[in-house]
Design a protein around this motif. Structure first.
Motif, mmCIF file in Angstrom:
data_model
loop_
_atom_site.group_PDB
_atom_site.id
_atom_site.type_symbol
_atom_site.label_atom_id
_atom_site.label_comp_id
_atom_site.label_asym_id
_atom_site.label_seq_id
_atom_site.Cartn_x
_atom_site.Cartn_y
_atom_site.Cartn_z
ATOM 1 N N LEU A 1 0.797 -1.274 -0.017
ATOM 2 C CA LEU A 1 -0.114 -0.093 0.001
ATOM 3 C C LEU A 1 0.847 1.289 -0.015
ATOM 4 O O LEU A 1 0.318 2.218 -0.132
ATOM 5 N N GLU A 2 2.060 1.107 0.236
ATOM 6 C CA GLU A 2 3.195 2.174 0.027
ATOM 7 C C GLU A 2 2.840 3.283 -1.067
ATOM 8 O O GLU A 2 2.583 4.465 -0.834
ATOM 9 N N PRO A 3 2.483 3.009 -2.339
ATOM 10 C CA PRO A 3 2.210 3.914 -3.364
ATOM 11 C C PRO A 3 0.825 4.472 -3.075
ATOM 12 O O PRO A 3 0.509 5.514 -3.819
ATOM 13 N N ALA A 4 0.113 4.156 -2.311
ATOM 14 C CA ALA A 4 -1.109 4.437 -2.098
ATOM 15 C C ALA A 4 -1.343 5.604 -0.806
ATOM 16 O O ALA A 4 -2.282 5.926 -0.741
ATOM 17 N N ARG A 5 -0.237 5.579 -0.140
ATOM 18 C CA ARG A 5 -0.560 6.537 0.858
ATOM 19 C C ARG A 5 -0.942 7.820 0.857
ATOM 20 O O ARG A 5 -1.369 8.435 1.651
ATOM 21 N N TRP A 6 -0.578 8.471 -0.481
ATOM 22 C CA TRP A 6 -1.221 9.718 -0.624
ATOM 23 C C TRP A 6 -2.826 9.997 -0.781
ATOM 24 O O TRP A 6 -3.218 10.891 -0.556
ATOM 25 N N LEU A 7 -3.354 8.834 -0.737
ATOM 26 C CA LEU A 7 -5.034 8.543 -1.009
ATOM 27 C C LEU A 7 -5.306 9.022 0.324
ATOM 28 O O LEU A 7 -6.479 9.418 0.710
ATOM 29 N N ILE A 8 -4.691 8.705 1.596
ATOM 30 C CA ILE A 8 -5.459 9.049 3.145
ATOM 31 C C ILE A 8 -5.772 10.648 3.145
ATOM 32 O O ILE A 8 -4.873 11.447 2.826
ATOM 33 N N GLY A 9 -7.202 10.533 3.655
ATOM 34 C CA GLY A 9 -7.644 11.951 3.807
ATOM 35 C C GLY A 9 -8.981 11.970 3.126
ATOM 36 O O GLY A 9 -9.697 11.110 2.946
ATOM 37 N N ARG A 10 -9.349 13.125 2.991
ATOM 38 C CA ARG A 10 -10.978 13.520 2.552
ATOM 39 C C ARG A 10 -10.795 14.072 1.083
ATOM 40 O O ARG A 10 -10.094 15.144 0.887
ATOM 41 N N TRP A 11 -11.644 13.414 0.150
ATOM 42 C CA TRP A 11 -11.527 14.076 -1.126
ATOM 43 C C TRP A 11 -13.045 14.349 -1.547
ATOM 44 O O TRP A 11 -13.934 13.699 -1.057
ATOM 45 N N THR A 12 -13.092 15.456 -2.473
ATOM 46 C CA THR A 12 -14.621 15.718 -2.839
ATOM 47 C C THR A 12 -14.406 15.934 -4.288
ATOM 48 O O THR A 12 -13.492 16.528 -4.964
ATOM 49 N N ALA A 13 -15.654 15.891 -5.009
ATOM 50 C CA ALA A 13 -15.883 16.080 -6.399
ATOM 51 C C ALA A 13 -17.230 16.439 -6.423
ATOM 52 O O ALA A 13 -18.089 16.330 -5.783
ATOM 53 N N THR A 14 -17.466 17.547 -7.559
ATOM 54 C CA THR A 14 -18.783 17.930 -7.853
ATOM 55 C C THR A 14 -19.267 17.799 -9.152
ATOM 56 O O THR A 14 -18.256 18.110 -10.110
ATOM 57 N N SER A 15 -20.297 17.241 -9.397
ATOM 58 C CA SER A 15 -20.620 16.967 -10.785
ATOM 59 C C SER A 15 -22.303 17.440 -10.844
ATOM 60 O O SER A 15 -23.260 16.581 -10.299
ATOM 61 N N GLY A 16 -22.734 18.441 -11.701
ATOM 62 C CA GLY A 16 -24.139 18.769 -11.720
ATOM 63 C C GLY A 16 -24.601 18.878 -10.425
ATOM 64 O O GLY A 16 -24.091 19.985 -9.686
ATOM 65 N N ASP A 17 -25.687 18.172 -9.950
ATOM 66 C CA ASP A 17 -26.233 18.561 -8.462
ATOM 67 C C ASP A 17 -25.692 17.472 -7.536
ATOM 68 O O ASP A 17 -26.325 17.405 -6.362
ATOM 69 N N GLU A 18 -24.864 16.738 -7.666
ATOM 70 C CA GLU A 18 -24.319 15.954 -6.972
ATOM 71 C C GLU A 18 -22.972 16.274 -6.290
ATOM 72 O O GLU A 18 -21.977 16.782 -7.100
ATOM 73 N N ARG A 19 -22.525 15.929 -5.039
ATOM 74 C CA ARG A 19 -21.035 16.256 -4.671
ATOM 75 C C ARG A 19 -20.898 14.640 -4.080
ATOM 76 O O ARG A 19 -21.622 14.123 -3.072
#
Length: 122
Positions: free
Chosen positions: A36-54
């Motif tokens: 999982l070492e190459p994926a450690r940057w993923l830890i945290g909170r991520w958001t995206a908005t598309s149309g009326d959805e978040r």
């Protein structure tokens, strides 16, 4: 595209569900994808908005072999929760798997990590 909260800009190919379907073959120049070492940057909170959805994804390290995440889709207009999924990155049998448990499938669905590079998981 998902963007890490608290940072300006966005990170390409972060939406894991999309990223895991992106390329079927292993990339020759990728990092070692057996931990999982190459994926450690993923830890945290991520958001995206598309149309009326978040979409909000939150990831945490559960152990050296497991990252756990939750993905939730919200209506921007009403503030209501529209859907969610339980997510994991798990090391099994010398490979890393993205495992999604969604309401419309009775069992979790695993996808093997085939390529990893800084800021990118496929």
């Amino acid at each position: 595209m998902l963007a890490r909260e608290g940072f300006r800009g966005s990170v390409g190919a972060v939406a894991l569900a999309t990223a895991f379907f992106a390329l079927p073959a292993r990339a020759a120049a990728s990092e070692d994808c057996s931990t999982l070492e190459p994926a450690r940057w993923l830890i945290g909170r991520w958001t995206a908005t598309s149309g009326d959805e978040r979409l909000v994804e939150e990831w945490r390290r559960a152990s050296d072999a497991t990252f756990e995440g939750e993905g939730t889709t919200w209506s921007i207009a009403s503030g209501e929760r529209k859907g969610g999924e339980s997510l994991r990155l798990v090391v099994m049998a010398s490979a890393v798997y993205y495992v999604a448990k969604v309401s419309h499938n009775p069992l979790p669905v695993p996808f093997e990590l085939t390529s990893c590079a800084p800021g990118r998981l496929v």
